[in-house]
Design a protein around this motif. Structure first.
Motif, short mmCIF file in Angstrom:
data_model
loop_
_atom_site.label_atom_id
_atom_site.label_comp_id
_atom_site.label_asym_id
_atom_site.label_seq_id
_atom_site.Cartn_x
_atom_site.Cartn_y
_atom_site.Cartn_z
N ALA A 67 -4.15 -39.03 -80.89
CA ALA A 67 -5.10 -37.94 -81.09
C ALA A 67 -4.40 -36.61 -81.34
O ALA A 67 -5.07 -35.56 -81.39
CB ALA A 67 -6.00 -37.82 -79.86
N ARG A 68 -3.07 -36.63 -81.50
CA ARG A 68 -2.31 -35.40 -81.77
C ARG A 68 -1.70 -35.50 -83.17
O ARG A 68 -0.85 -36.35 -83.42
CB ARG A 68 -1.19 -35.20 -80.76
CG ARG A 68 -1.63 -35.08 -79.31
CD ARG A 68 -0.43 -34.67 -78.46
NE ARG A 68 -0.68 -34.87 -77.03
CZ ARG A 68 -0.19 -35.87 -76.31
NH1 ARG A 68 0.60 -36.78 -76.89
NH2 ARG A 68 -0.45 -35.97 -75.02
N PHE A 69 -2.13 -34.60 -84.06
CA PHE A 69 -1.64 -34.60 -85.43
C PHE A 69 -0.89 -33.31 -85.73
O PHE A 69 -1.03 -32.31 -85.03
CB PHE A 69 -2.79 -34.79 -86.42
CG PHE A 69 -3.57 -36.06 -86.19
CD1 PHE A 69 -2.97 -37.30 -86.41
CD2 PHE A 69 -4.89 -36.03 -85.74
CE1 PHE A 69 -3.68 -38.48 -86.20
CE2 PHE A 69 -5.60 -37.20 -85.54
CZ PHE A 69 -4.99 -38.43 -85.76
N LEU A 70 -0.12 -33.36 -86.82
CA LEU A 70 0.69 -32.22 -87.24
C LEU A 70 0.48 -31.96 -88.73
O LEU A 70 0.34 -32.90 -89.52
CB LEU A 70 2.18 -32.49 -87.02
CG LEU A 70 2.69 -32.67 -85.60
CD1 LEU A 70 4.02 -33.42 -85.61
CD2 LEU A 70 2.87 -31.30 -84.92
N THR A 71 0.49 -30.70 -89.11
CA THR A 71 0.55 -30.35 -90.53
C THR A 71 1.14 -28.96 -90.67
O THR A 71 1.02 -28.12 -89.78
CB THR A 71 -0.85 -30.42 -91.20
OG1 THR A 71 -0.69 -30.29 -92.61
CG2 THR A 71 -1.77 -29.33 -90.70
N GLY A 72 1.78 -28.74 -91.81
CA GLY A 72 2.40 -27.45 -92.08
C GLY A 72 2.96 -27.42 -93.48
O GLY A 72 3.23 -28.46 -94.08
N HIS A 73 3.14 -26.22 -93.98
CA HIS A 73 3.62 -26.03 -95.35
C HIS A 73 4.93 -25.25 -95.31
O HIS A 73 5.12 -24.36 -94.48
CB HIS A 73 2.58 -25.25 -96.15
CG HIS A 73 2.88 -25.11 -97.61
ND1 HIS A 73 2.84 -26.18 -98.48
CD2 HIS A 73 3.22 -24.02 -98.36
CE1 HIS A 73 3.14 -25.76 -99.70
NE2 HIS A 73 3.38 -24.46 -99.66
N THR A 128 3.82 -30.59 -96.07
CA THR A 128 3.75 -30.26 -97.49
C THR A 128 4.86 -29.28 -97.87
O THR A 128 5.15 -28.34 -97.12
CB THR A 128 2.38 -29.67 -97.85
OG1 THR A 128 2.15 -28.46 -97.13
CG2 THR A 128 1.27 -30.67 -97.52
N SER A 129 5.46 -29.54 -99.03
CA SER A 129 6.55 -28.69 -99.56
C SER A 129 7.53 -28.29 -98.46
O SER A 129 7.83 -27.11 -98.29
CB SER A 129 5.98 -27.44 -100.22
OG SER A 129 5.07 -27.76 -101.23
N PRO A 130 8.05 -29.26 -97.70
CA PRO A 130 8.90 -28.89 -96.57
C PRO A 130 10.23 -28.30 -97.02
O PRO A 130 10.75 -28.63 -98.09
CB PRO A 130 9.10 -30.22 -95.85
CG PRO A 130 8.98 -31.25 -96.93
CD PRO A 130 7.91 -30.71 -97.86
N ASP A 131 10.77 -27.42 -96.19
CA ASP A 131 12.16 -26.99 -96.36
C ASP A 131 13.03 -28.24 -96.40
O ASP A 131 12.59 -29.33 -96.01
CB ASP A 131 12.57 -26.08 -95.20
CG ASP A 131 11.97 -24.68 -95.34
OD1 ASP A 131 11.46 -24.35 -96.42
OD2 ASP A 131 12.00 -23.92 -94.35
N PRO A 132 14.29 -28.13 -96.84
CA PRO A 132 15.09 -29.32 -97.15
C PRO A 132 15.13 -30.38 -96.04
O PRO A 132 15.63 -30.13 -94.95
CB PRO A 132 16.48 -28.74 -97.41
CG PRO A 132 16.20 -27.37 -97.93
CD PRO A 132 15.03 -26.89 -97.14
N VAL A 133 14.62 -31.57 -96.37
CA VAL A 133 14.60 -32.69 -95.43
C VAL A 133 15.75 -33.66 -95.69
O VAL A 133 15.89 -34.66 -95.00
CB VAL A 133 13.25 -33.45 -95.49
CG1 VAL A 133 12.14 -32.60 -94.90
CG2 VAL A 133 12.92 -33.85 -96.92
#
Length: 501
Positions: free
Chosen positions: A278-284, A308-313
């Motif tokens: 029940a714990r989700f994550l999102t970020g740009h 989305t569009s993450p800094d270098p992974v």
């Protein structure tokens, strides 16, 4: 009010390379002040009320110095040739120019540009000036940038502030974690518990977006267009930049503080379902990296990330630079001497890594984008500050720092621990990036996604043709209602599927 000076004024003082006489008006700092003193130079092609560094380095020239104490009513002689970008001011061509001074007491300019508490002067126009041979330009700092008001609770958007014991112990002073919490429309009239999505903003943002987005989220939930869950906008802004919720020898244990202190605190304060599913994550952008990092490092805490569009992974491409151990690539140029570009728009390269890095050094000693990475990923240097990945003058990489950065290489972590981590991440990793990302972030994302695909996780990533950093969320064939609505739908599906088990 703006001021215009002409050649007649310039003859009143002895000529020399351009210098500034900057006075701090007691009306804005009766007890004096300190901080980073910036002076801006721009062509006087159009009248401006404010000068700033701008998005493209070099459009406005900037000079800087640190001021330990600026007494009220006193005047400082400022040499704009010592620390300046793109060139010492005295090398500017003769012409008509605008100038402005700004004192940044909180050292936030490199991260947020002009913000509340900054002191500044009026824009002064000087016509017919030869910066190589002219009288000093006088600037008076007599304006105060208003502080942004602290967000106030509404019926469905609440401010949460929590003093972290872990972070406070690390820094030796109280460190407050913050969030804006958006509650579903029926929260006050029901007793049920809700799933939650933790949202992390990009570089330069903070948790206050909850007050901008909140009314739309509440309305969409009420109309059945969005999943009834709590939206928690986390604050990842810090004096050193964006702490990305990663434990760091320089910034402190932000990841542990979030998962072991702040989330339990939020789950006590609000009716949140205290389960992984029940714990989700999102970020740009930097928030995209943050949420991917949290999912990979805390798979038993979070039930999925939509990054989305993450800094270098994958650090084989840190905005185009291979910074993995053993790499001898220069941060500014390829091995065949071509300039490494950082920013592109509409298919056109508009700014290089070197331009951004050198401009950032002038704007502030810490808090800028490259420095922000170093505050999280680099080892502590002899001076107590994080070591720089590359020499800002030459672009030469530091092998010692490269080795230290490896432990923050998400692709390396996932690949090295696939036997145990792969099963835990099954169905939890969702990465979306534009094929023409403004900062070339698709390069690292494609490398990471290639690894996931080799492990049978073809559905973990999507590279959207023609989209960049700024327009990725706009409607597209695979998300006709917009990317944000698709993410919401997929979170609902994940939650409902796990509830049936």
């Amino acid at each position: 009010m703006r001021f215009v000076l002409g050649l007649c004024w310039a003859t009143l003082a002895a000529a020399a390379p351009l210098r500034f006489e900057i006075t701090l008006d007691p009306s804005v700092a009766p007890h004096g002040s300190s901080g980073r003193l910036l002076v801006f130079l721009a062509d006087a092609t159009k009248p401006r009320e404010i000068l700033s560094g701008g998005f493209v380095p070099g459009e406005t020239w900037i000079a800087a110095r640190e001021v330990e104490f600026f007494a009220a009513g006193s005047t400082i002689t400022f040499d704009a040739d010592v620390i300046a970008y793109p060139k010492p001011f005295s090398e500017a061509a003769p012409g008509d120019y605008e100038f402005m001074a700004l004192l940044d007491p909180q050292h936030t300019y490199a991260r947020n540009a002009q913000t509340g508490g900054d002191l500044y002067s009026a824009v002064v126009t000087v016509r017919g000036i030869n910066p190589a041979d002219t009288a000093p330009v006088k600037l008076v700092i007599n304006k105060l940038t208003p502080m942004r008001p602290k967000p106030a609770d509404t019926e469905n958007v609440k401010l949460v502030e929590f003093v972290s014991p872990m972070l406070s112990k690390f820094w030796g002073r109280p460190i407050t974690m913050r969030a804006g919490v958006v509650l579903p429309p029926d929260y006050a009239t029901s007793a049920k518990k809700y799933p939650v999505v933790y949202k992390v903003h990009g570089f330069g943002g903070d948790h206050t977006r909850a007050w901008r987005d909140g009314p739309t989220i509440v309305k969409n939930i009420a109309e059945g267009r969005q999943f009834p869950m709590v939206h928690v906008y986390l604050d990842a802004s810090f004096s050193t930049g964006h702490h990305v919720f990663a434990d760091s020898v320089n910034n402190g244990p932000w990841g542990r503080a979030l998962t072991e202190e702040f989330i339990p605190h939020l789950e006590k304060q609000f009716r949140l379902i205290p389960k992984t599913s029940a714990r989700f994550l999102t970020g740009h952008s930097s928030g995209g990296w943050s949420t991917m990092w949290l999912e990979v490092n805390y798979p038993d805490v979070f039930g999925g990330t939509w990054s989305t569009s993450p800094d270098p992974v994958d650090l084989h491409s840190f905005t185009g630079i291979d910074v993995t151990p053993g790499s001898t690539q220069n941060a500014y140029r390829t091995k065949d001497g071509r300039v490494l570009n950082l920013v592109r728009m509409h298919g056109k390269e508009i700014a290089s890594v070197e331009q951004f890095a050198k401009a950032e050094e002038v704007q502030g000693e810490y808090g800028g984008q490259f420095a922000s990475f170093e505050w999280v990923w680099s080892p502590k240097g002899p001076d107590g500050r994080p070591m720089k990945l590359f020499n800002r003058q030459t672009g030469e990489l530091d092998p010692f720092v490269e080795r230290a950065w490896e432990k923050y290489d998400i692709r390396k972590i996932v690949e090295s621990n696939w036997a145990t981590l792969g099963p835990k991440l099954l169905g939890k990793v969702h990465l979306v990036v534009g094929s023409e990302d403004t900062f070339h972030l698709e390069e690292a994302a494609i490398l990471f996604c290639g690894f996931l695909k080799s492990k049978g996780r073809e559905d973990a990533c999507e590279v959207v043709p023609g989209r960049d950093h700024g327009n990725l969320y706009q409607k597209y064939t695979t998300y006709p209602d917009g990317l944000e609505m698709r993410i919401d739908k997929e979170m609902r599906e994940s939650f409902e599927k796990n509830q049936k088990r």
